[in-house]
Scaffold this motif. Structure first.
Motif, PDB file in Angstrom:
ATOM      1  N   TYR A 279       0.806  -1.224   0.000  1.00 42.49           N
ATOM      2  CA  TYR A 279       0.000   0.000   0.000  1.00 42.49           C
ATOM      3  C   TYR A 279       0.836   1.270   0.000  1.00 42.49           C
ATOM      4  O   TYR A 279       0.307   2.357  -0.194  1.00 42.49           O
ATOM      5  CB  TYR A 279      -1.023   0.008   1.145  1.00 42.49           C
ATOM      6  CG  TYR A 279      -0.480   0.082   2.551  1.00 42.49           C
ATOM      7  CD1 TYR A 279       0.026   1.259   3.076  1.00 42.49           C
ATOM      8  CD2 TYR A 279      -0.527  -1.022   3.392  1.00 42.49           C
ATOM      9  CE1 TYR A 279       0.498   1.324   4.364  1.00 42.49           C
ATOM     10  CE2 TYR A 279      -0.070  -0.965   4.688  1.00 42.49           C
ATOM     11  CZ  TYR A 279       0.437   0.219   5.172  1.00 42.49           C
ATOM     12  OH  TYR A 279       0.910   0.280   6.458  1.00 42.49           O
ATOM     13  N   THR A 280       2.161   1.137   0.182  1.00 41.13           N
ATOM     14  CA  THR A 280       3.013   2.324   0.106  1.00 41.13           C
ATOM     15  C   THR A 280       3.558   2.536  -1.298  1.00 41.13           C
ATOM     16  O   THR A 280       3.721   3.680  -1.747  1.00 41.13           O
ATOM     17  CB  THR A 280       4.193   2.194   1.097  1.00 41.13           C
ATOM     18  OG1 THR A 280       3.681   1.971   2.405  1.00 41.13           O
ATOM     19  CG2 THR A 280       5.039   3.455   1.115  1.00 41.13           C
ATOM     20  N   ILE A 281       3.847   1.443  -2.008  1.00 42.68           N
ATOM     21  CA  ILE A 281       4.475   1.539  -3.321  1.00 42.68           C
ATOM     22  C   ILE A 281       3.488   1.222  -4.443  1.00 42.68           C
ATOM     23  O   ILE A 281       3.385   1.971  -5.425  1.00 42.68           O
ATOM     24  CB  ILE A 281       5.691   0.586  -3.404  1.00 42.68           C
ATOM     25  CG1 ILE A 281       6.709   0.926  -2.310  1.00 42.68           C
ATOM     26  CG2 ILE A 281       6.358   0.672  -4.779  1.00 42.68           C
ATOM     27  CD1 ILE A 281       7.840  -0.079  -2.186  1.00 42.68           C
ATOM     28  N   LEU A 282       2.745   0.117  -4.302  1.00 43.52           N
ATOM     29  CA  LEU A 282       1.876  -0.329  -5.400  1.00 43.52           C
ATOM     30  C   LEU A 282       0.552   0.430  -5.469  1.00 43.52           C
ATOM     31  O   LEU A 282       0.093   0.786  -6.557  1.00 43.52           O
ATOM     32  CB  LEU A 282       1.608  -1.828  -5.271  1.00 43.52           C
ATOM     33  CG  LEU A 282       2.782  -2.757  -5.593  1.00 43.52           C
ATOM     34  CD1 LEU A 282       2.383  -4.203  -5.366  1.00 43.52           C
ATOM     35  CD2 LEU A 282       3.247  -2.565  -7.031  1.00 43.52           C
ATOM     36  N   THR A 283      -0.074   0.665  -4.305  1.00 48.67           N
ATOM     37  CA  THR A 283      -1.392   1.316  -4.316  1.00 48.67           C
ATOM     38  C   THR A 283      -1.383   2.691  -4.975  1.00 48.67           C
ATOM     39  O   THR A 283      -2.276   2.992  -5.768  1.00 48.67           O
ATOM     40  CB  THR A 283      -1.951   1.408  -2.884  1.00 48.67           C
ATOM     41  OG1 THR A 283      -2.028   0.089  -2.327  1.00 48.67           O
ATOM     42  CG2 THR A 283      -3.338   2.028  -2.884  1.00 48.67           C
ATOM     43  N   PRO A 284      -0.399   3.576  -4.686  1.00 47.83           N
ATOM     44  CA  PRO A 284      -0.380   4.873  -5.379  1.00 47.83           C
ATOM     45  C   PRO A 284      -0.259   4.754  -6.896  1.00 47.83           C
ATOM     46  O   PRO A 284      -0.667   5.663  -7.620  1.00 47.83           O
ATOM     47  CB  PRO A 284       0.845   5.573  -4.783  1.00 47.83           C
ATOM     48  CG  PRO A 284       1.019   4.956  -3.448  1.00 47.83           C
ATOM     49  CD  PRO A 284       0.637   3.520  -3.633  1.00 47.83           C
ATOM     50  N   MET A 285       0.316   3.636  -7.375  1.00 42.42           N
ATOM     51  CA  MET A 285       0.398   3.422  -8.819  1.00 42.42           C
ATOM     52  C   MET A 285      -0.917   2.861  -9.368  1.00 42.42           C
ATOM     53  O   MET A 285      -1.377   3.261 -10.449  1.00 42.42           O
ATOM     54  CB  MET A 285       1.538   2.454  -9.159  1.00 42.42           C
ATOM     55  CG  MET A 285       1.666   2.150 -10.642  1.00 42.42           C
ATOM     56  SD  MET A 285       2.862   0.845 -11.024  1.00 42.42           S
ATOM     57  CE  MET A 285       2.011  -0.611 -10.407  1.00 42.42           C
ATOM     58  N   LEU A 286      -1.550   1.961  -8.599  1.00 46.27           N
ATOM     59  CA  LEU A 286      -2.768   1.306  -9.084  1.00 46.27           C
ATOM     60  C   LEU A 286      -3.959   2.255  -9.131  1.00 46.27           C
ATOM     61  O   LEU A 286      -4.794   2.163 -10.040  1.00 46.27           O
ATOM     62  CB  LEU A 286      -3.099   0.103  -8.185  1.00 46.27           C
ATOM     63  CG  LEU A 286      -2.129  -1.076  -8.243  1.00 46.27           C
ATOM     64  CD1 LEU A 286      -2.522  -2.124  -7.213  1.00 46.27           C
ATOM     65  CD2 LEU A 286      -2.102  -1.693  -9.631  1.00 46.27           C
ATOM     66  N   ASN A 287      -4.049   3.172  -8.162  1.00 45.04           N
ATOM     67  CA  ASN A 287      -5.223   4.058  -8.091  1.00 45.04           C
ATOM     68  C   ASN A 287      -5.472   4.832  -9.388  1.00 45.04           C
ATOM     69  O   ASN A 287      -6.560   4.754  -9.954  1.00 45.04           O
ATOM     70  CB  ASN A 287      -5.095   5.017  -6.912  1.00 45.04           C
ATOM     71  CG  ASN A 287      -5.314   4.316  -5.582  1.00 45.04           C
ATOM     72  OD1 ASN A 287      -5.689   3.147  -5.535  1.00 45.04           O
ATOM     73  ND2 ASN A 287      -5.072   5.024  -4.501  1.00 45.04           N
ATOM     74  N   PRO A 288      -4.494   5.609  -9.902  1.00 42.28           N
ATOM     75  CA  PRO A 288      -4.767   6.350 -11.139  1.00 42.28           C
ATOM     76  C   PRO A 288      -4.947   5.440 -12.348  1.00 42.28           C
ATOM     77  O   PRO A 288      -5.716   5.759 -13.255  1.00 42.28           O
ATOM     78  CB  PRO A 288      -3.532   7.245 -11.302  1.00 42.28           C
ATOM     79  CG  PRO A 288      -2.457   6.558 -10.539  1.00 42.28           C
ATOM     80  CD  PRO A 288      -3.145   5.905  -9.383  1.00 42.28           C
TER      81      PRO A 288
END
Length: 324
Positions: A279-288
């Motif tokens: 949730y620190t590295i992957l989630t910010p990429m997956l959201n947009p």
């Protein structure tokens, strides 16, 4: 040995990283840097598209732009330091740097909790009360929602950060993590922190319950409204409008549930680091990516902006040729 003895007499910490002794640090650096680059680029593009395209100047996309801002800052407070440590022998973070990292992390993750809940409320109003949507989701209310999310998140940071960093830390200064996450830092304390950890656990559960309650009620009402729709096309549009948000909520709150709700017996340093990396590295990429790939308005706006680039260049070439 000399550095370890020096650190025991200082306030600095050592971050052991995602993998304590990686065999291929260059490969890990390349993967993490690629994810970081995609995440920042995708979020910045999302913010710019929402700003420049008039069709995206709606409450839903205004809230989405705030989510992208949070994700951009969120990934920038942990990953650059992680990348630096992968290429450096000295993985030191100062006491102030660790404090700042904890505060920003708590503020942003708390703000995102509240913002995702408010985005569910926005979808509820859009689907269940479409005629009153312009009144219930006007610009003033949207600004109030965004400010409330940031303030709510910062309250978590202001409450927990001073207490966490006020404990005495002696002996080993090695944090078994790739950033200063509170449970990993508290393990280095010389005193018993069990009471504080219990209070922190209760605080985190409360912060999760508020937005989860809003999300649950909102989507229950949405599903009931969709069920009673006579038009199949109307049902499809309503579900398509909410599907991207449901995916983001499931990913984000799933990781948050593991970190903040499950008892300590389920936690190990290795599991904690993997979930934190998710949730620190992957989630910010997956959201947009989820919002852009599954949203026709965003995809149309992106194609519109990209189509302008070649045409503008051709216009400049024609103008230059006419001059000469």
């Amino acid at each position: 040995m000399i550095m370890e003895a020096t650190l025991q007499n200082s306030t600095d910490f050592i971050l052991l990283g995602l993998i304590t002794h990686p065999e291929f640090p260059g490969l890990i650096f390349a993967v993490v840097f690629s994810i970081f680059l995609v995440s920042v680029t995708a979020n910045v593009v999302m913010i710019l598209l929402i700003h420049v395209d008039s069709r995206l100047n709606t409450p839903m996309y205004f809230l989405l732009s705030q989510l992208s801002i949070m994700d951009t800052v969120y990934i920038c407070i942990t990953v650059p330091k992680m990348l630096q440590d992968l290429l450096s022998k000295e993985k030191i973070i100062s006491f102030f740097g660790c404090t700042l990292q904890i505060f920003l992390y708590l503020t942003l993750i708390g703000g995102e909790f509240f913002l995702l809940g408010l985005m569910a409320y926005d979808r509820y109003v859009a689907v269940c009360k479409p005629l009153r949507y312009p009144l219930l989701m006007n610009r003033r209310i949207c600004l109030f929602m965004v400010v409330g999310s940031w303030v709510g998140g910062s309250l978590d940071g202001f409450m927990l950060t001073p207490f966490t960093m006020s404990f005495p830390y002696c002996g080993s200064r090695e944090i078994n993590h790739f950033f200063c996450e509170i449970p990993a830092v508290l393990k280095l304390s010389c005193v018993d922190t069990s009471l504080y950890e219990t209070l922190m656990y209760a605080c985190c559960v409360l912060m999760l319950l508020i937005p989860i309650s809003v999300i649950s009620v909102s989507y229950t009402r949405i599903l009931l409204t969709v069920h009673h729709m006579n038009s199949a096309e109307g049902r499809r549009k309503a579900l398509a409008t909410c599907s991207s948000h449901i995916m983001v909520v499931s990913i984000f709150y799933g990781a948050a549930f593991y970190t903040n709700v499950l008892p300590h017996s389920y936690h190990t340093p290795e599991k904690d680091k993997i979930v934190s990396a998710f949730y620190t590295i992957l989630t910010p990429m997956l959201n947009p990516l989820i919002y852009s790939l599954r949203n026709k308005d965003v995809a149309t706006a992106l194609r519109k902006v990209l189509s302008r680039c070649p045409s503008s260049q051709k216009t400049r070439v024609v103008d230059m040729s006419r001059k000469y």
